[in-house]
Design a protein around this motif. Structure first.
Motif, PDB file in Angstrom:
ATOM      1  N   GLY A  86       2.606   1.642  -3.330  1.00 26.47           N
ATOM      2  CA  GLY A  86       1.643   2.003  -4.368  1.00 26.47           C
ATOM      3  C   GLY A  86       1.208   3.455  -4.274  1.00 26.47           C
ATOM      4  N   GLU A  87       1.028   3.946  -3.059  1.00 24.48           N
ATOM      5  CA  GLU A  87       0.668   5.357  -2.883  1.00 24.48           C
ATOM      6  C   GLU A  87       1.806   6.271  -3.313  1.00 24.48           C
ATOM      7  OE1 GLU A  87      -0.425   5.389   1.210  1.00 24.48           O
ATOM      8  OE2 GLU A  87      -2.480   4.673   0.830  1.00 24.48           O
ATOM      9  N   LEU A  88       3.041   5.869  -3.024  1.00 25.90           N
ATOM     10  CA  LEU A  88       4.191   6.639  -3.499  1.00 25.90           C
ATOM     11  C   LEU A  88       4.213   6.708  -5.021  1.00 25.90           C
ATOM     12  CD1 LEU A  88       7.037   7.986  -3.093  1.00 25.90           C
ATOM     13  CD2 LEU A  88       7.968   5.657  -3.225  1.00 25.90           C
ATOM     14  N   LEU A  89       3.991   5.574  -5.655  1.00 28.68           N
ATOM     15  CA  LEU A  89       4.017   5.532  -7.117  1.00 28.68           C
ATOM     16  C   LEU A  89       2.871   6.340  -7.725  1.00 28.68           C
ATOM     17  CD1 LEU A  89       4.845   1.739  -7.421  1.00 28.68           C
ATOM     18  CD2 LEU A  89       6.312   3.587  -8.248  1.00 28.68           C
ATOM     19  N   ARG A  90       1.704   6.236  -7.129  1.00 29.39           N
ATOM     20  CA  ARG A  90       0.528   6.947  -7.647  1.00 29.39           C
ATOM     21  C   ARG A  90       0.650   8.455  -7.436  1.00 29.39           C
ATOM     22  NH1 ARG A  90      -4.287   5.689  -4.094  1.00 29.39           N
ATOM     23  NH2 ARG A  90      -3.207   7.277  -2.846  1.00 29.39           N
ATOM     24  N   VAL A 122      -0.920  -7.894  -3.571  1.00 34.08           N
ATOM     25  CA  VAL A 122      -0.799  -7.151  -4.826  1.00 34.08           C
ATOM     26  C   VAL A 122      -1.704  -5.931  -4.709  1.00 34.08           C
ATOM     27  CG1 VAL A 122      -1.239  -7.157  -7.314  1.00 34.08           C
ATOM     28  CG2 VAL A 122      -0.250  -9.190  -6.221  1.00 34.08           C
ATOM     29  N   PHE A 123      -1.134  -4.755  -4.853  1.00 34.21           N
ATOM     30  CA  PHE A 123      -1.892  -3.508  -4.769  1.00 34.21           C
ATOM     31  C   PHE A 123      -1.871  -2.836  -6.133  1.00 34.21           C
ATOM     32  CE2 PHE A 123      -1.927   1.107  -3.112  1.00 34.21           C
ATOM     33  CZ  PHE A 123      -3.309   1.178  -3.225  1.00 34.21           C
ATOM     34  N   ALA A 124      -3.057  -2.595  -6.691  1.00 27.98           N
ATOM     35  CA  ALA A 124      -3.211  -1.941  -7.995  1.00 27.98           C
ATOM     36  C   ALA A 124      -3.848  -0.572  -7.753  1.00 27.98           C
ATOM     37  CB  ALA A 124      -4.071  -2.788  -8.920  1.00 27.98           C
ATOM     38  N   ARG A 131       0.828  -1.213   0.000  1.00 28.39           N
ATOM     39  CA  ARG A 131       0.000   0.000   0.000  1.00 28.39           C
ATOM     40  C   ARG A 131       0.860   1.259   0.000  1.00 28.39           C
ATOM     41  NH1 ARG A 131      -1.053   3.299   3.835  1.00 28.39           N
ATOM     42  NH2 ARG A 131      -0.367   1.870   5.478  1.00 28.39           N
ATOM     43  N   ARG A 132       1.860   1.294   0.870  1.00 32.51           N
ATOM     44  CA  ARG A 132       2.701   2.482   0.965  1.00 32.51           C
ATOM     45  C   ARG A 132       3.481   2.722  -0.330  1.00 32.51           C
ATOM     46  NH1 ARG A 132       5.524   2.428   6.863  1.00 32.51           N
ATOM     47  NH2 ARG A 132       6.699   4.091   5.818  1.00 32.51           N
ATOM     48  N   PRO A 146      -3.121   2.605 -16.733  1.00 35.44           N
ATOM     49  CA  PRO A 146      -3.445   2.286 -15.338  1.00 35.44           C
ATOM     50  C   PRO A 146      -3.098   0.875 -14.874  1.00 35.44           C
ATOM     51  CG  PRO A 146      -5.420   2.197 -16.675  1.00 35.44           C
ATOM     52  CD  PRO A 146      -4.325   2.684 -17.584  1.00 35.44           C
ATOM     53  N   THR A 147      -2.729  -0.013 -15.778  1.00 39.28           N
ATOM     54  CA  THR A 147      -2.530  -1.414 -15.393  1.00 39.28           C
ATOM     55  C   THR A 147      -1.117  -1.636 -14.896  1.00 39.28           C
ATOM     56  OG1 THR A 147      -4.172  -2.039 -17.059  1.00 39.28           O
ATOM     57  CG2 THR A 147      -2.825  -3.811 -16.124  1.00 39.28           C
ATOM     58  N   TRP A 148      -0.900  -1.355 -13.625  1.00 36.52           N
ATOM     59  CA  TRP A 148       0.378  -1.624 -12.965  1.00 36.52           C
ATOM     60  C   TRP A 148       0.095  -1.865 -11.487  1.00 36.52           C
ATOM     61  CZ3 TRP A 148       1.417   1.922  -9.102  1.00 36.52           C
ATOM     62  CH2 TRP A 148       0.821   3.189  -9.211  1.00 36.52           C
ATOM     63  N   ALA A 149       1.039  -2.512 -10.811  1.00 35.02           N
ATOM     64  CA  ALA A 149       0.794  -2.919  -9.434  1.00 35.02           C
ATOM     65  C   ALA A 149       2.095  -3.088  -8.681  1.00 35.02           C
ATOM     66  CB  ALA A 149       0.011  -4.237  -9.410  1.00 35.02           C
ATOM     67  N   VAL A 150       1.978  -3.125  -7.380  1.00 39.13           N
ATOM     68  CA  VAL A 150       3.062  -3.515  -6.483  1.00 39.13           C
ATOM     69  C   VAL A 150       2.777  -4.942  -6.027  1.00 39.13           C
ATOM     70  CG1 VAL A 150       4.308  -3.014  -4.354  1.00 39.13           C
ATOM     71  CG2 VAL A 150       3.301  -1.141  -5.686  1.00 39.13           C
TER      72      VAL A 150
END
Length: 272
Positions: free
Chosen positions: A21-25, A120-122, A18-19, A101-105
């Motif tokens: 993914g939020e950084l990436l987003r 897996v967080f998308a 989550r952390r 938009p199709t990427w994930a951690v």
């Protein structure tokens, strides 16, 4: 009852995913550029891949300093606890680079070589998938609470929606395209999303009947493979009973798995 260690590992995997993914987003720069390449000039790494892996490995090292880590962007520590983390800080880098938009951690935890927890967080879907060995697979999203994941009832192969991916080495990709050309008249249709982790989760969620790909690495599939299996899907590699590997990874509803694997074998899916 879930093993307390496995539950601990799952919670850390979910938090780290989550952390990151939020950084990436939220931290994606407008002028995002390629920082490096890997297998070919089109197999890219961005500064954000590196930053996300640093965040994940730092959090794991802080919470569980004796664990090992295997990360896509170079993190590698042996550890002494019997636990190893398998980390893909950004699965679908080219999608991310282009603003798709199709990427994930993807983060998995292994104990003595067995994957016991995966997350897996998308972020662009607003969905987070997770599983612990023997505890089923679950997803959170825009709805309230968690939903248990279950793969689709198995259709005949000619009615199966199948996804795949392509290697970044031109010669391998050319062969993969030929396999896809031969397969597509025999199934409902083929999709190509660009993130192995999300494809595996989509099999788990019943959004795909099957998925196959050649050339994956452990970090591409470790978490998604567990999530798919815990949702009732079958997963495997080129030999009966073998796990998914770089030679071939297949995940499908139980009734689709064998017919799909048989066709891939006939088409020489793992040969140059």
């Amino acid at each position: 009852m879930t093993d307390p260690l496995h539950a601990e590992l799952l919670e850390l995997a979910r938090e780290a995913a989550r952390r990151a993914g939020e950084l990436l987003r939220d931290g994606r720069p407008a002028d995002l550029a390629v920082a490096a390449t890997k297998s070919s000039a089109v197999d890219v790494v961005t500064e954000m891949d590196i930053a996300a892996e640093k965040l994940i490995t730092g959090l794991i090292a802080e919470r569980r300093p004796e664990d090992g880590i295997l990360g896509e962007e170079g993190a590698s520590t042996a550890g002494s606890s019997g636990v190893r983390w398998v980390v893909d800080p950004l699965d679908g880098t080219v999608n991310y680079l282009y603003g798709l938009p199709t990427w994930a951690v993807s983060i998995a935890a292994e104990q003595d070589g067995v994957t016991v927890a995966g997350a897996v967080f998308a972020p662009m879907r607003g969905e987070a998938y997770h599983a612990v060995l023997g505890g089923g697979a679950w997803v959170t999203g825009a709805w309230e609470g968690e939903r248990r994941l279950a793969c689709r009832p198995s259709p005949p192969l000619d009615q199966a929606l199948v996804s795949t991916g392509f290697n970044y080495v031109a010669e391998v990709r050319d062969h993969q395209a030929e396999v896809a050309r031969r397969l597509i008249p025999l199934v409902r249709d083929i999709r190509r999303g660009g993130s192995a982790a999300i494809d595996l989760c989509d099999v788990a969620a019943g959004r795909l009947d099957g998925y196959f790909e050649r050339g994956l690495h452990p970090w591409d599939l470790a978490a998604g493979d567990l999530i798919a299996r815990e949702a009732g899907a079958r997963t495997g590699g080129r030999h009966p009973g073998s796990p998914p590997s770089g030679d071939l990874a297949v995940a499908a509803s139980p009734g689709v798995f064998d017919p799909l694997l048989h066709l891939l074998e006939n088409f020489g899916a793992w040969h140059d």
